[in-house]
Design a protein around this motif. Structure first.
Motif, PDB file in Angstrom:
ATOM      1  N   ILE A   1      60.561  34.868  39.663  1.00  0.00           N
ATOM      2  CA  ILE A   1      60.724  35.013  38.214  1.00  0.00           C
ATOM      3  C   ILE A   1      61.064  33.671  37.586  1.00  0.00           C
ATOM      4  N   GLN A   2      62.016  32.967  38.188  1.00  0.00           N
ATOM      5  CA  GLN A   2      62.465  31.710  37.613  1.00  0.00           C
ATOM      6  C   GLN A   2      61.453  30.593  37.764  1.00  0.00           C
ATOM      7  N   THR A   3      60.506  30.763  38.689  1.00  0.00           N
ATOM      8  CA  THR A   3      59.474  29.751  38.892  1.00  0.00           C
ATOM      9  C   THR A   3      58.208  30.049  38.107  1.00  0.00           C
ATOM     10  N   ASN A   4      57.830  31.328  38.077  1.00  0.00           N
ATOM     11  CA  ASN A   4      56.477  31.673  37.653  1.00  0.00           C
ATOM     12  C   ASN A   4      56.397  32.698  36.530  1.00  0.00           C
ATOM     13  N   ALA A   5      57.490  33.404  36.245  1.00  0.00           N
ATOM     14  CA  ALA A   5      57.380  34.524  35.305  1.00  0.00           C
ATOM     15  C   ALA A   5      58.707  34.786  34.602  1.00  0.00           C
ATOM     16  N   HIS A   6      59.163  33.808  33.815  1.00  0.00           N
ATOM     17  CA  HIS A   6      60.454  33.932  33.144  1.00  0.00           C
ATOM     18  C   HIS A   6      60.501  35.141  32.209  1.00  0.00           C
ATOM     19  N   HIS A   7      59.348  35.535  31.661  1.00  0.00           N
ATOM     20  CA  HIS A   7      59.308  36.638  30.693  1.00  0.00           C
ATOM     21  C   HIS A   7      59.702  37.981  31.310  1.00  0.00           C
ATOM     22  N   LEU A   8      59.680  38.081  32.643  1.00  0.00           N
ATOM     23  CA  LEU A   8      60.090  39.335  33.279  1.00  0.00           C
ATOM     24  C   LEU A   8      61.589  39.601  33.106  1.00  0.00           C
ATOM     25  N   LEU A   9      62.335  38.592  32.675  1.00  0.00           N
ATOM     26  CA  LEU A   9      63.754  38.804  32.397  1.00  0.00           C
ATOM     27  C   LEU A   9      63.941  39.840  31.289  1.00  0.00           C
ATOM     28  N   ARG A  10      62.963  39.961  30.387  1.00  0.00           N
ATOM     29  CA  ARG A  10      63.049  40.989  29.342  1.00  0.00           C
ATOM     30  C   ARG A  10      63.166  42.372  29.968  1.00  0.00           C
ATOM     31  N   TYR A  11      62.319  42.651  30.953  1.00  0.00           N
ATOM     32  CA  TYR A  11      62.269  43.993  31.543  1.00  0.00           C
ATOM     33  C   TYR A  11      63.466  44.250  32.446  1.00  0.00           C
ATOM     34  N   LEU A  12      63.919  43.205  33.112  1.00  0.00           N
ATOM     35  CA  LEU A  12      65.123  43.352  33.930  1.00  0.00           C
ATOM     36  C   LEU A  12      66.329  43.616  33.035  1.00  0.00           C
ATOM     37  N   ALA A  13      66.427  42.889  31.929  1.00  0.00           N
ATOM     38  CA  ALA A  13      67.536  43.078  30.996  1.00  0.00           C
ATOM     39  C   ALA A  13      67.514  44.477  30.399  1.00  0.00           C
ATOM     40  N   ALA A  14      66.333  44.952  30.015  1.00  0.00           N
ATOM     41  CA  ALA A  14      66.218  46.300  29.447  1.00  0.00           C
ATOM     42  C   ALA A  14      66.637  47.356  30.459  1.00  0.00           C
ATOM     43  N   ALA A  15      66.255  47.154  31.728  1.00  0.00           N
ATOM     44  CA  ALA A  15      66.616  48.117  32.771  1.00  0.00           C
ATOM     45  C   ALA A  15      68.124  48.153  32.987  1.00  0.00           C
ATOM     46  N   VAL A  16      68.772  46.996  32.945  1.00  0.00           N
ATOM     47  CA  VAL A  16      70.223  46.945  33.149  1.00  0.00           C
ATOM     48  C   VAL A  16      70.960  47.566  31.961  1.00  0.00           C
ATOM     49  N   ILE A  17      70.514  47.264  30.762  1.00  0.00           N
ATOM     50  CA  ILE A  17      71.182  47.781  29.563  1.00  0.00           C
ATOM     51  C   ILE A  17      71.083  49.307  29.503  1.00  0.00           C
ATOM     52  N   THR A  18      69.953  49.861  29.904  1.00  0.00           N
ATOM     53  CA  THR A  18      69.757  51.315  29.818  1.00  0.00           C
ATOM     54  C   THR A  18      70.237  52.054  31.058  1.00  0.00           C
ATOM     55  N   ASN A  19      70.796  51.333  32.019  1.00  0.00           N
ATOM     56  CA  ASN A  19      71.247  51.958  33.263  1.00  0.00           C
ATOM     57  C   ASN A  19      72.755  51.795  33.397  1.00  0.00           C
ATOM     58  N   LYS A  20      73.502  52.802  32.988  1.00  0.00           N
ATOM     59  CA  LYS A  20      74.964  52.723  32.990  1.00  0.00           C
ATOM     60  C   LYS A  20      75.533  52.573  34.400  1.00  0.00           C
ATOM     61  N   ARG A  21      74.746  52.979  35.397  1.00  0.00           N
ATOM     62  CA  ARG A  21      75.242  52.936  36.773  1.00  0.00           C
ATOM     63  C   ARG A  21      75.166  51.547  37.393  1.00  0.00           C
ATOM     64  N   ARG A  22      74.470  50.631  36.732  1.00  0.00           N
ATOM     65  CA  ARG A  22      74.262  49.320  37.344  1.00  0.00           C
ATOM     66  C   ARG A  22      74.926  48.194  36.565  1.00  0.00           C
ATOM     67  N   ARG A  23      76.090  48.503  35.980  1.00  0.00           N
ATOM     68  CA  ARG A  23      76.831  47.474  35.238  1.00  0.00           C
ATOM     69  C   ARG A  23      77.283  46.345  36.167  1.00  0.00           C
ATOM     70  N   ASN A  24      77.312  46.627  37.458  1.00  0.00           N
ATOM     71  CA  ASN A  24      77.805  45.638  38.409  1.00  0.00           C
ATOM     72  C   ASN A  24      76.917  44.395  38.500  1.00  0.00           C
ATOM     73  N   VAL A  25      75.675  44.471  38.010  1.00  0.00           N
ATOM     74  CA  VAL A  25      74.770  43.315  38.095  1.00  0.00           C
ATOM     75  C   VAL A  25      74.725  42.540  36.781  1.00  0.00           C
ATOM     76  N   LEU A  26      75.522  42.948  35.809  1.00  0.00           N
ATOM     77  CA  LEU A  26      75.444  42.348  34.477  1.00  0.00           C
ATOM     78  C   LEU A  26      75.753  40.853  34.504  1.00  0.00           C
ATOM     79  N   LYS A  27      76.771  40.459  35.248  1.00  0.00           N
ATOM     80  CA  LYS A  27      77.120  39.033  35.309  1.00  0.00           C
ATOM     81  C   LYS A  27      75.989  38.199  35.895  1.00  0.00           C
ATOM     82  N   ASP A  28      75.356  38.710  36.956  1.00  0.00           N
ATOM     83  CA  ASP A  28      74.230  37.992  37.562  1.00  0.00           C
ATOM     84  C   ASP A  28      73.061  37.890  36.591  1.00  0.00           C
TER      85      ASP A  28
END
Length: 441
Positions: free
Chosen positions: A256-283
């Motif tokens: 992602i960081q080398t070739n596809a930075h825009h995928l951070l949008r979808y990862l961020a959306a998945a984390v925000i809408t997933n209350k069970r995965r708050r543990n990855v928010l800092k990362d």
């Protein structure tokens, strides 16, 4: 007139956040069609531009009848160019030729009683087919070409079935890998999300275990896989857990960081809408900050405003922009309301951490809600989340009690085990695929 102007501004905002041209570079052309259909329905671009884009995509497929229909719609005519008519004749002729070449193996596979006689031993199956039905290696390869042609014609069901059987019979590792990609694509287009998730797991294992002579090739394969998997992640019931599990693996985060930075949008959306995965928010916030100089959008900026700068006014503005971005995103439009609700929850929780007495009117402004709606929302949140807080209706304030800064041991254990069923399912699917019969009846 004002409504018309506002609508144009809304559509313009959606277009400015549109990632279709960027994402489309990493997709098979057949996977781009659903994205274009979505943009056409949303009215993000001029309809003629979308129709022309569809025709351009179809030129390198065998879906000639579809291309003819779009051409007639675009030009408002009943006539089609002679080149399209000639191309259609070529496709029909080639299809007949491939049908003849693959006839023996297709006839065999059409009989469930015969298919049951196949075993997990590829070499033994090939010997059995050769001795009993005079089906040789050339016939097996004909099945691959026939399946690929069916796929290009848009017959995804037949293509998926033939590619599945081809993989169970061929000894060519490279061709088998290609068939794996083809079946994954076909299952996505048929919206067979459970099967597509199994395909995704197999592809990931194949990519990660393959000893590539060129590391860039492996990077490209991982990048493609992450883009294709967006269809699965935002449609499968466990998809938002799966995208977090996959994208946060070091080798995939590096991609992602080398070739596809825009995928951070979808990862961020998945984390925000997933209350069970708050543990990855800092990362997640750390990754967004690292890539800020090359990519940002309202969704990533919302998290930065809230968790880096503690800028509640900025977060409120970014949340409005998030709504526009989500409305124009094929993958995220389905979680638009859920995203906004969870984003408001983030704002509320963060604001409460640094304030003991909160003015409801001020909080309503930060949540982009009117006073009454905000008060009802806060009451429901306090009840559902069992927050140590109470509302003073006369003073129109929320009084926060002492909150636990750290989760209890019980909460930590629950957090660690919440995704066990999904990971167990993935492991079981992998074990079954590696130890079970090679061909389904």
């Amino acid at each position: 007139r004002r409504a018309s102007t506002a609508l144009r501004a809304w559509v313009g905002a959606m277009a400015s956040y549109d990632l279709t041209p960027t994402v489309g570079k990493f997709l098979d052309r057949h996977l781009v069609f659903p994205l274009l259909e979505f943009l056409q329905v949303q009215g993000v671009y001029d309809e003629r531009e979308i129709l022309q884009a569809k025709i351009d995509l179809l030129q390198k497929t065998n879906m000639v009848d579809f291309a003819m229909d779009i051409h007639m719609s675009l030009h408002q005519t009943e006539d089609v160019p002679p080149a399209m008519t000639a191309r259609r004749a070529e496709v029909v002729e080639r299809l007949k030729s491939l049908q003849v070449s693959a006839e023996k193996v297709v006839t065999f596979l059409s009989n469930p009683n015969l298919v049951k006689q196949l075993r997990g031993d590829k070499q033994g199956n090939l010997q059995f087919l050769e001795e009993q039905f005079q089906i040789g290696t050339e016939d097996i390869e004909s099945l691959f070409h026939y399946a690929k042609f069916q796929f290009e014609c848009g017959n995804y069901s037949a293509a998926a079935e033939f590619l599945y059987h081809y993989r169970s019979l061929c000894n060519d590792a490279e061709r088998s890998f290609s068939a794996m990609w083809g079946k994954f694509c076909a299952d996505i287009l048929m919206q067979e999300w459970d099967t597509a998730l199994e395909d995704l797991t197999r592809l990931k294992d194949a990519i990660d275990s393959n000893m590539y002579t060129n590391p860039l090739q492996q990077l490209q394969q991982r990048t493609w896989l992450m883009h294709w998997s967006l269809f699965v992640f935002f449609n499968h019931e466990n998809g938002r857990n799966a995208i977090i599990d996959l994208f946060f693996q070091d080798r995939y985060m590096n991609a992602i960081q080398t070739n596809a930075h825009h995928l951070l949008r979808y990862l961020a959306a998945a984390v925000i809408t997933n209350k069970r995965r708050r543990n990855v928010l800092k990362d997640l916030v750390r990754a967004i900050q690292q890539e800020r100089h090359v990519y940002s959008d309202p969704i990533t900026e919302f998290l930065e405003c809230l968790f880096v700068h503690y800028d509640f006014e900025g977060a409120q503005q970014k949340l409005r922009e998030c709504d526009e971005a989500l409305a124009g995103d094929f993958f995220l439009v389905g979680c638009r309301e859920e995203f906004v609700d969870n984003a408001r929850l983030f704002i509320f929780e963060t604001y409460c951490r640094i304030h003991q007495c909160i003015d409801i009117k001020q909080l309503a402004d930060k949540l982009n809600m009117d006073h009454d709606s905000a008060e009802r929302w806060i009451v429901n949140l306090i009840r559902s989340a069992r927050l140590n807080a109470k509302i003073d209706s006369k003073a129109a304030t929320v009084i926060m009690g002492t909150q636990h800064e750290y989760p209890s041991i019980y909460e930590m254990i629950i957090e660690k085990t919440k995704n066990m069923s999904f990971r167990t399912y993935q492991l079981a699917a992998t074990v079954v695929q590696s130890s079970g019969p090679a061909v389904k009846a």
